[in-house]
Design an enzyme around this catalytic site. Structure first.
Site, PDB file in Angstrom:
ATOM      1  N   LYS A 137       0.846  -1.186   0.000  1.00  0.00           N
ATOM      2  CA  LYS A 137       0.000   0.000   0.000  1.00  0.00           C
ATOM      3  C   LYS A 137       0.885   1.240   0.000  1.00  0.00           C
ATOM      4  CE  LYS A 137       0.713   1.978   3.357  1.00  0.00           C
ATOM      5  NZ  LYS A 137       1.962   2.480   3.998  1.00  0.00           N
ATOM      6  N   TYR A 222      -4.317   4.491   6.260  1.00  0.00           N
ATOM      7  CA  TYR A 222      -4.843   3.549   7.262  1.00  0.00           C
ATOM      8  C   TYR A 222      -6.192   4.033   7.807  1.00  0.00           C
ATOM      9  CZ  TYR A 222      -0.568   0.808   7.330  1.00  0.00           C
ATOM     10  OH  TYR A 222       0.479  -0.011   6.973  1.00  0.00           O
TER      11      TYR A 222
HETATM   12  P1  NAD Z   1      12.459   1.408   2.048  1.00  0.00           P
HETATM   13  O1  NAD Z   1      13.020   2.710   1.599  1.00  0.00           O
HETATM   14  O2  NAD Z   1      12.930   0.841   3.336  1.00  0.00           O
HETATM   15  O3  NAD Z   1      12.714   0.291   0.927  1.00  0.00           O
HETATM   16  C1  NAD Z   1      12.451   0.529  -0.426  1.00  0.00           C
HETATM   17  C2  NAD Z   1      13.273  -0.419  -1.256  1.00  0.00           C
HETATM   18  O4  NAD Z   1      13.039  -0.151  -2.643  1.00  0.00           O
HETATM   19  C3  NAD Z   1      14.782  -0.282  -1.010  1.00  0.00           C
HETATM   20  O5  NAD Z   1      15.368  -1.545  -0.903  1.00  0.00           O
HETATM   21  C4  NAD Z   1      15.276   0.423  -2.258  1.00  0.00           C
HETATM   22  O6  NAD Z   1      16.606   0.077  -2.603  1.00  0.00           O
HETATM   23  C5  NAD Z   1      14.294  -0.096  -3.314  1.00  0.00           C
HETATM   24  N1  NAD Z   1      14.194   0.758  -4.487  1.00  0.00           N
HETATM   25  C6  NAD Z   1      14.083   0.289  -5.744  1.00  0.00           C
HETATM   26  N2  NAD Z   1      14.052   1.300  -6.621  1.00  0.00           N
HETATM   27  C7  NAD Z   1      14.145   2.439  -5.908  1.00  0.00           C
HETATM   28  C8  NAD Z   1      14.162   3.812  -6.262  1.00  0.00           C
HETATM   29  N3  NAD Z   1      14.064   4.226  -7.541  1.00  0.00           N
HETATM   30  N4  NAD Z   1      14.247   4.727  -5.278  1.00  0.00           N
HETATM   31  C9  NAD Z   1      14.320   4.340  -3.990  1.00  0.00           C
HETATM   32  N5  NAD Z   1      14.313   3.039  -3.587  1.00  0.00           N
HETATM   33  C10 NAD Z   1      14.227   2.106  -4.550  1.00  0.00           C
HETATM   34  O7  NAD Z   1      10.877   1.578   2.041  1.00  0.00           O
HETATM   35  P2  NAD Z   1       9.831   0.628   2.767  1.00  0.00           P
HETATM   36  O8  NAD Z   1       9.503   1.190   4.085  1.00  0.00           O
HETATM   37  O9  NAD Z   1      10.295  -0.763   2.669  1.00  0.00           O
HETATM   38  O10 NAD Z   1       8.534   0.860   1.837  1.00  0.00           O
HETATM   39  C11 NAD Z   1       8.344   0.160   0.622  1.00  0.00           C
HETATM   40  C12 NAD Z   1       6.844   0.018   0.351  1.00  0.00           C
HETATM   41  O11 NAD Z   1       6.254  -0.707   1.407  1.00  0.00           O
HETATM   42  C13 NAD Z   1       6.083   1.349   0.281  1.00  0.00           C
HETATM   43  O12 NAD Z   1       5.079   1.272  -0.697  1.00  0.00           O
HETATM   44  C14 NAD Z   1       5.480   1.484   1.652  1.00  0.00           C
HETATM   45  O13 NAD Z   1       4.288   2.263   1.686  1.00  0.00           O
HETATM   46  C15 NAD Z   1       5.187   0.041   1.983  1.00  0.00           C
HETATM   47  N6  NAD Z   1       5.164  -0.219   3.436  1.00  0.00           N
HETATM   48  C16 NAD Z   1       4.117  -0.894   3.950  1.00  0.00           C
HETATM   49  C17 NAD Z   1       4.061  -1.162   5.301  1.00  0.00           C
HETATM   50  C18 NAD Z   1       2.919  -1.951   5.872  1.00  0.00           C
HETATM   51  O14 NAD Z   1       2.828  -2.050   7.089  1.00  0.00           O
HETATM   52  N7  NAD Z   1       2.073  -2.553   5.057  1.00  0.00           N
HETATM   53  C19 NAD Z   1       5.084  -0.723   6.137  1.00  0.00           C
HETATM   54  C20 NAD Z   1       6.157  -0.046   5.581  1.00  0.00           C
HETATM   55  C21 NAD Z   1       6.180   0.196   4.218  1.00  0.00           C
END
Ligand code: NAD
Length: 371
Positions: A137, A222
């Site tokens: 999401k 949320y």
């Molecule tokens: P994060 O920054 O920790 O991780 C993102 C990942 O994507 C990294 O490994 C990064 O290297 C990669 N990536 C690939 N292409 C990229 C680019 N062009 N620019 C930047 N990063 C790139 O982020 P996250 O917290 O893991 O969030 C990722 C997704 O998960 C989002 O959509 C976020 O909303 C979702 N999320 C959901 C929950 C939940 O509880 N459901 C919790 C956290 C995050």
């Protein structure tokens, strides 16, 4: 496909050894029978960041889904994940070559866990490669993108599911059960408070192209989604107001705080807050003519706490992502219907509402929410 017997052999337990099973299984013994045989959903994770890592760790306790592949732009991360999760080289891809996953019979589904702005193109590519897609999401940046993703998955005849982990959370489901049974009487009001203080000003969450917006896309969603599953209704209008205390950190197009209100067909109303500037805001409150329900925290990683006018809820604390992935396995492989939908259409509803919230902020007017 691997069997759950393999899983049990891997972690070295017998029926008599149940007491040493991970907490997730113990606390869910009534719901999930680890000895029930059935197919395993074999999943590749795309995006090995913070949340991808959390999902991978949680999947180690799954009995119906298994992490078997990775898609990443960082070779060192791929190496580390291969070692930690025993992932063979043939199941490792990068963002340039992951379309080749279509020729890999050992992967059933790809879980897209990259920044929001990348979901649209990546989900469509995965669908075109003939694999089921689970997407984090917000599924997309707006309703139009969401519709295109749904259409692409339909054309490719693959499932599109969204990481709405609260839809499987026991306290949440108990309140939904009680509301459906009429235990709160006619629902009149919902309040959703969703926020935290965001750190690093240079992260992708504060970059419009990658995030699609600010707190609303990330955490406010949320309360948007919760207002729907808590009341059991779809909002028909919205009003919204935005405030900014730090226009340097929260640039044009990145919302810091939005207060929004919904009206529902029954006459019930909702009042919600989405913010990147306040901590300790993770609370849902549902008010009916005969009772109330409260979740606080409502959407964090847990433990979730809930109470109603009848007293404290005592549902088990579960690892959300473990339960989500096991349930999604049953949905994809066995056609199981979830209590609250987690498909692309569900995400489209949220994104139509979020589009209307942004429009209400811009125009200062009450906006009708398109069906
Ligand atoms: P994060 O920054 O920790 O991780 C993102 C990942 O994507 C990294 O490994 C990064 O290297 C990669 N990536 C690939 N292409 C990229 C680019 N062009 N620019 C930047 N990063 C790139 O982020 P996250 O917290 O893991 O969030 C990722 C997704 O998960 C989002 O959509 C976020 O909303 C979702 N999320 C959901 C929950 C939940 O509880 N459901 C919790 C956290 C995050």
């Amino acid at each position: 496909m691997n069997s759950r017997r393999d899983f049990l052999q891997k972690i070295g337990v017998s029926a008599l050894g149940l007491s040493i099973l991970p907490g997730y299984i113990q606390s869910n013994r009534a719901i999930y029978d680890p000895f029930e045989e059935g197919p395993l959903l074999r999943v590749a994770i795309m995006g090995l960041g913070g949340y991808g890592t959390r999902v991978a760790e949680a999947m180690q306790s799954c009995t119906k889904a298994k992490l078997v592949g990775v898609i990443s732009g960082t070779p060192s991360k791929i190496k580390a994940w291969q070692a930690r999760y025993n992932i063979p080289p043939k199941n490792c891809y990068n963002y340039g070559n992951f379309d080749e996953i279509k020729n890999n019979p050992d992967i059933d589904a790809v879980y897209v866990i990259t920044p929001n702005g990348l979901h649209h193109d990546e989900v469509i590519r995965v669908a075109q490669a003939g694999k089921h897609v689970i997407c984090e999401k917000p599924m997309a940046l707006n309703a139009q993108q969401a519709q295109e993703m749904i259409d692409a998955c339909k054309r490719a005849n693959v499932r599109l599911l969204v990481g709405y982990r609260m839809h499987f959370e026991p306290h949440t489901l108990e309140i939904i059960r009680m509301r459906k049974a009429g235990e709160f009487g006619k629902i009149m009001f919902f309040q959703g408070l969703s926020g935290f203080i965001i750190g690093d000003p240079n992260q992708w969450r504060l970059n419009k192209e990658l995030s699609g917006g600010g707190a609303m896309m990330d955490i406010g969603i949320y309360s948007v989604n919760g207002s729907r599953y808590m009341t059991g209704e779809e909002p028909i209008w919205v009003t919204a107001e935005e405030t900014k205390t730090d226009p340097v950190k929260f640039k044009e197009g990145i919302d810091e705080t939005i207060q929004f209100q919904f009206g529902f067909p029954s006459g019930a109303v909702a009042s919600c807050l989405s913010t990147y500037s306040m901590n300790f805001l993770d609370r849902f409150f549902l008010n009916g003519l005969d009772g109330f329900a409260e979740l606080d925290p409502a959407t964090g990683y847990g433990p979730i706490r809930g109470r109603t006018n009848k007293g404290e809820l005592n549902q088990p604390a579960v690892i959300h992502q473990t339960v989500q992935m096991d349930e999604m396995s049953d949905m994809i492989l066995k056609g199981k219907q979830p209590i609250v939908p987690v498909d692309g259409e569900e995400a489209l509803k949220d994104l139509k509402i979020i589009d209307a919230i942004y429009e209400a902020v811009k125009t200062g007017k009450r906006m009708e929410i398109k069906k």
